[in-house]
Design an enzyme around this catalytic site. Structure first.
Site, mmCIF file in Angstrom:
data_model
loop_
_atom_site.group_PDB
_atom_site.id
_atom_site.type_symbol
_atom_site.label_atom_id
_atom_site.label_comp_id
_atom_site.label_asym_id
_atom_site.label_seq_id
_atom_site.Cartn_x
_atom_site.Cartn_y
_atom_site.Cartn_z
ATOM 1 N N GLY A 41 0.816 -1.222 0.000
ATOM 2 C CA GLY A 41 0.000 0.000 0.000
ATOM 3 C C GLY A 41 0.839 1.257 0.000
ATOM 4 N N CYS A 42 1.912 1.253 0.764
ATOM 5 C CA CYS A 42 2.777 2.428 0.861
ATOM 6 C C CYS A 42 3.509 2.683 -0.454
ATOM 7 C CB CYS A 42 3.769 2.256 2.007
ATOM 8 S SG CYS A 42 2.936 2.115 3.607
#
Length: 163
Positions: free
Chosen positions: A46-47
Site C-alpha cells: 500500500g505504501c
C-alpha cells in the site's frame, strides 16, 4: 488520541531529517502548499502504491506550488532504498521516535490479525502557504489518494486565486 489537527487550525511546525539526512522544517516552505502524508512502512504494497502515485503527480503538484513530504518511522537509509528501488521523486522524512506522527495525530491504535498495537495510521494533511490546515484526510486508502489530494489542491488553489 484524537489530537488530529483540523481544517482551519494552525499546522504544527516540525523539523525532521529527510532521506539524505538534511533537516527539513515546515517553515522551509513558507511560499508553498505542503502535502504532508503519513504512511506505515517503506516498500510495503500500500505504501509503495501511494508513494508511486504521489511521484506520478509530482509535476502537477509542483505547478501548483506544492511540496510533497511523506513521513514514516523508517530510517533515512530505508527511505533511500525505497526511493531508489521505485524511482520516487518525492521527499521522505524519517520520524523514528514518532514525534511528528504524534503531533499530527497519525500515531494511533491499530489492529492487525486480532492484535492491537500503536503505529502510524495512513493520513494526509494539506497545509496552505500561511501554515493553516486546509484539508485533512484522517483515514486514507492508498489507491487513488494522490489524485484526491491533487483535486482538492486544484480546488483550493482556484479559490485562493479568486479572492
Amino acid at each position: 488520541m484524537n489530537n488530529i489537527p483540523q481544517t482551519g487550525q494552525q499546522a504544527p511546525n516540525f523539523t525532521a531529517l529527510d532521506q539524505d539526512d538534511n533537516q527539513v522544517s515546515l517553515s522551509d516552505f513558507s511560499d508553498k502548499w505542503v502535502v504532508l502524508y503519513f504512511y506505515p512502512k517503506d516498500d510495503t504494497p500500500g505504501c509503495t502504491v501511494e508513494a508511486k502515485d504521489f511521484t506520478e503527480f509530482n509535476q502537477e503538484f509542483n505547478q501548483l506550488k506544492a511540496k510533497i513530504l511523506g513521513v514514516s518511522t523508517d530510517s533515512a537509509k530505508s527511505h533511500c532504498r525505497f526511493i531508489n528501488k521505485h524511482n520516487l521523486s518525492i521527499t521522505l522524512l524519517s520520524d523514528p521516535e514518532h514525534h511528528l506522527a504524534e503531533m499530527y495525530g497519525a500515531w494511533r491504535l491499530k489492529k492487525f490479525m486480532g492484535k492491537e498495537y500503536m503505529g502510524v495510521a495512513r493520513s494526509t494533511f494539506l497545509i496552505s502557504p500561511d501554515r493553516i490546515i486546509a484539508y485533512t484526510w484522517s483515514v486514507v486508502k492508498s489507491k487513488g489518494h494522490a489524485e484526491q489530494v491533487l483535486n482538492k489542491l486544484q480546488e483550493l488553489s482556484a479559490l485562493v486565486a479568486i479572492e
